[in-house]
Design an enzyme around this catalytic site. Structure first.
Site, PDB file in Angstrom:
ATOM      1  N   ASP A  43       0.768  -1.499   0.128  1.00 60.42           N
ATOM      2  CA  ASP A  43       0.031   0.021  -0.158  1.00 60.42           C
ATOM      3  C   ASP A  43       0.701   1.500   0.088  1.00 60.42           C
ATOM      4  OD1 ASP A  43      -2.028  -1.691   0.336  1.00 60.42           O
ATOM      5  OD2 ASP A  43      -2.005  -1.712   2.516  1.00 60.42           O
ATOM      6  N   ARG A  68     -16.912   0.674 -23.847  1.00 58.27           N
ATOM      7  CA  ARG A  68     -17.399   0.382 -22.747  1.00 58.27           C
ATOM      8  C   ARG A  68     -16.772   1.506 -21.583  1.00 58.27           C
ATOM      9  NH1 ARG A  68     -17.556  -5.940 -22.490  1.00 58.27           N
ATOM     10  NH2 ARG A  68     -19.744  -6.438 -23.199  1.00 58.27           N
TER      11      ARG A  68
HETATM   12  O1  F6P Z   1      -2.228  -3.874   3.280  1.00 53.72           O
HETATM   13  C1  F6P Z   1      -2.041  -4.911   2.233  1.00 53.72           C
HETATM   14  C2  F6P Z   1      -3.515  -5.422   1.554  1.00 53.72           C
HETATM   15  O2  F6P Z   1      -3.446  -6.161   0.418  1.00 53.72           O
HETATM   16  C3  F6P Z   1      -4.504  -4.052   1.439  1.00 53.72           C
HETATM   17  O3  F6P Z   1      -4.147  -3.313   0.118  1.00 53.72           O
HETATM   18  C4  F6P Z   1      -5.867  -4.768   1.531  1.00 53.72           C
HETATM   19  O4  F6P Z   1      -6.897  -3.754   1.924  1.00 53.72           O
HETATM   20  C5  F6P Z   1      -5.665  -5.797   2.457  1.00 53.72           C
HETATM   21  O5  F6P Z   1      -4.351  -5.954   2.591  1.00 53.72           O
HETATM   22  C6  F6P Z   1      -6.257  -7.154   2.198  1.00 53.72           C
HETATM   23  O6  F6P Z   1      -6.207  -8.153   3.319  1.00 53.72           O
HETATM   24  P1  F6P Z   1      -6.538  -9.637   3.347  1.00 53.72           P
HETATM   25  O7  F6P Z   1      -5.678 -10.298   2.917  1.00 53.72           O
HETATM   26  O8  F6P Z   1      -6.545 -10.001   4.684  1.00 53.72           O
HETATM   27  O9  F6P Z   1      -7.765  -9.670   2.388  1.00 53.72           O
END
Ligand code: F6P
Length: 366
Positions: free
Chosen positions: A145, A180
């Site tokens: 992120d 689209r």
């Molecule tokens: O923090 C990394 C991340 O991939 C985020 O971008 C996402 O919101 C979250 O983890 C998803 O988490 P999980 O793997 O628990 O669904």
């Protein structure tokens, strides 16, 4: 009394995985063995590995061969297993218990003198608490992120935006064939770094990020303007944490026993639904999801991860306990974990990158 010299260190990866955790492990193991003659213990599934039997193993030099290009983590990872608030099910209910003494006993019995903890906010907050209890620990920040204020870039982010960019490039061609509106929802939690960078790199027409709440009428106006000028396909890159002006984020699920239980998602469908209603245009949604967290790490991430792994071990050797390695401009530096955790790095809405995108006609739906 002088502190006993470090002879054996433990390494663990906690929280959501990201490309090149393995490169950090490889670099840390090699540095510990070659430079300091230390033994290294791999701890499985984050802090869970120190709370249960049989979840540690020696990491010998040969075991980390060939790891540079391997996604995921050879040690496994977990969002659970906070030793201070260990959650488990009992009689259909979730019960919380402090199991930090189990962890401390385990460190002692396995003669682990210090820890390298690779993780995000949640994992590093636990590392900080352990450090305050006297455990010799250093942190390595990770997340696709790129939302940690204490470091300019996190490793894994570059690979994630390359994956997203390639996917959006592919979605563009089918969108153009069918005239689209194509919506691509990307990860990023409460910040829009992945959406912004992958959106710019793939020539996205509209980019929606949490830092700039959007307006549906404006989005439809941009799409209609594009059609009037002969551009019949529109690519919208939406961050999972994006939200309408005056509205809230879309929650996909709640993981009750996780440190950060909210999982975002669904905003792409919401935007698509509104566009269909307001414009009658054919709209399709692709949620990229966990594909952004896997795959072969980019060269940039491999190098950054290697530098961080080496520096983390050097930091332990120099007695920099309770600190975390990070990238500042072109240098690897160390900051106190205390100052680093939970400080979100957001995109400045009036910053140069957003302005550059606007200058070439990208709309942020506002
Ligand atoms: O923090 C990394 C991340 O991939 C985020 O971008 C996402 O919101 C979250 O983890 C998803 O988490 P999980 O793997 O628990 O669904």
């Amino acid at each position: 009394m002088a502190e006993a010299a470090i002879k054996k260190i433990g390494i663990l990866t906690g929280g959501g995985d990201c490309p090149d955790l393995n490169a950090v492990i490889r670099a840390a193991v090699k540095t510990a063995i070659i430079q300091y003659g230390w033994k290294v213990i791999g701890i499985e599934d984050g802090f869970e590995g120190l709370l249960k039997e049989g979840k540690t193993r020696p990491l010998l030099y040969d075991y980390v061969k060939g790891l540079l290009s391997r996604g995921g983590t050879i040690l496994g990872s977990s969002n659970r297993g906070n030793p201070f608030e260990y959650k488990f099910r009992e009689g259909g209910k979730i019960v919380t218990e402090d199991r930090s003494s189990v962890l401390m006993d385990n460190l002692r019995s396995q003669e682990i003198d210090a820890l390298v903890v690779i993780g995000g906010d949640g994992t590093l907050s636990i590392a900080l608490r352990l450090s305050k209890m006297g455990v010799r620990v250093v942190g390595v920040p990770k997340t696709i992120d790129n939302d940690l204020a204490a470091t300019d870039v996190t490793f894994g982010f570059d690979t994630a935006i390359n994956t997203a960019t390639e996917a959006i490039d592919k979605i563009r061609t089918t969108g153009e064939s069918h005239h689209r509106v194509m919506i691509v929802e990307v990860m990023g939690r409460y910040t829009g770094w992945i959406a912004l960078q992958a959106g710019i790199a793939s020539g996205g027409d509209i980019i929606l990020i949490p830092e700039i709440p959007f307006n549906m009428d404006k989005i439809c106006e941009v799409i209609n303007e594009r059609i009037k000028s002969g551009r019949n396909a529109t690519i919208i890159v939406v961050a999972e944490g994006a939200k309408p002006d005056g509205g809230d984020v879309s929650v996909r699920m709640v993981v009750e026993d996780s440190h950060d239980p909210i999982r975002l998602g669904g905003i792409g469908d919401m935007v698509a639904h509104e566009i269909s209603l307001k414009t009658n245009l054919e709209t399709r949604v692709t949620v990229l999801g966990h594909i952004q967290r896997g795959g072969i790490p980019s060269a940039f991430d491999r190098i950054l991860a290697t530098r961080l792994g080496v520096s983390a071990v050097d930091l332990l050797a120099a007695g920099g306990y309770g600190k975390m390695v990070c990238l500042h401009a072109t240098h690897i530096e160390a900051v106190a974990i205390e100052d680093a955790v939970s400080q979100l790095k957001k995109i400045p809405p009036d910053g140069e990158v957003v302005k550059a995108a606007q200058s070439i006609g990208v709309s942020f739906g506002k």
